[in-house]
Design a protein around this motif. Sequence first.
Motif, PDB file in Angstrom:
ATOM      1  N   ASN A   1     -79.184 -22.159   5.084  1.00 52.52           N
ATOM      2  CA  ASN A   1     -78.000 -22.274   5.915  1.00 52.52           C
ATOM      3  C   ASN A   1     -77.201 -20.988   5.871  1.00 52.52           C
ATOM      4  O   ASN A   1     -77.466 -20.089   5.059  1.00 52.52           O
ATOM      5  CB  ASN A   1     -77.153 -23.480   5.517  1.00 52.52           C
TER       6      ASN A   1
ATOM      7  N   TYR B   1     -73.022 -19.336   6.887  1.00 51.21           N
ATOM      8  CA  TYR B   1     -71.638 -19.663   7.215  1.00 51.21           C
ATOM      9  C   TYR B   1     -70.886 -18.404   7.627  1.00 51.21           C
ATOM     10  O   TYR B   1     -71.152 -17.307   7.126  1.00 51.21           O
ATOM     11  CB  TYR B   1     -70.924 -20.272   6.008  1.00 51.21           C
TER      12      TYR B   1
ATOM     13  N   LYS C   1     -66.510 -20.146   4.593  1.00 49.38           N
ATOM     14  CA  LYS C   1     -67.270 -20.263   3.345  1.00 49.38           C
ATOM     15  C   LYS C   1     -66.434 -20.902   2.258  1.00 49.38           C
ATOM     16  O   LYS C   1     -65.268 -20.550   2.063  1.00 49.38           O
ATOM     17  CB  LYS C   1     -67.745 -18.882   2.891  1.00 49.38           C
TER      18      LYS C   1
ATOM     19  N   THR D   1     -69.232 -27.337   4.999  1.00 48.61           N
ATOM     20  CA  THR D   1     -70.618 -27.527   4.584  1.00 48.61           C
ATOM     21  C   THR D   1     -71.406 -28.126   5.739  1.00 48.61           C
ATOM     22  O   THR D   1     -71.029 -29.175   6.283  1.00 48.61           O
ATOM     23  CB  THR D   1     -70.709 -28.468   3.373  1.00 48.61           C
TER      24      THR D   1
ATOM     25  N   SER E   1     -74.993 -29.798   6.987  1.00 51.10           N
ATOM     26  CA  SER E   1     -76.101 -30.537   6.386  1.00 51.10           C
ATOM     27  C   SER E   1     -76.810 -31.343   7.464  1.00 51.10           C
ATOM     28  O   SER E   1     -76.290 -31.535   8.558  1.00 51.10           O
ATOM     29  CB  SER E   1     -75.591 -31.465   5.284  1.00 51.10           C
TER      30      SER E   1
END
Length: 124
Positions: free
Chosen positions: A57, A59, A64, A68, A70
């Motif tokens: 992944n 960011y 950051k 998150t 997912s």
Amino acid sequence: VQLQASGGGSVQAGGSLRLSCAASGRTLAIYDMAWFRQAPGKEREFVAAIDWSGGTNAYADSVKGRFTISRDSAKITVSLQMNILKPEDTAVYSCAARSKRPGVPLRAKDYDYWGQGTQVTVSS
């Protein structure tokens, strides 16, 4: 692929929201996914991305440690958990997809499919 983003809303600074993206009628298993956002009067900007396997992944520096990305094990949805929200996070958030390839692109032009966007408003 038709993408549907949901989960936006209004929250006070410091709060949390969880956005979800799903593809109507199909799995997202073979797609690299990303979230972008666009605030009024500003260019669209990259927020986060995840590859088709969920193993890689990326960011934006501005999110950051707070956001998150997912994907669920069944590869049906991709989520963006947003914590410690700030007023500058206010924007329309859109999910994007591309057929899986090496790497996790950060540019909007590298994605082929887009959802309609969901509004996130953070008040101070």
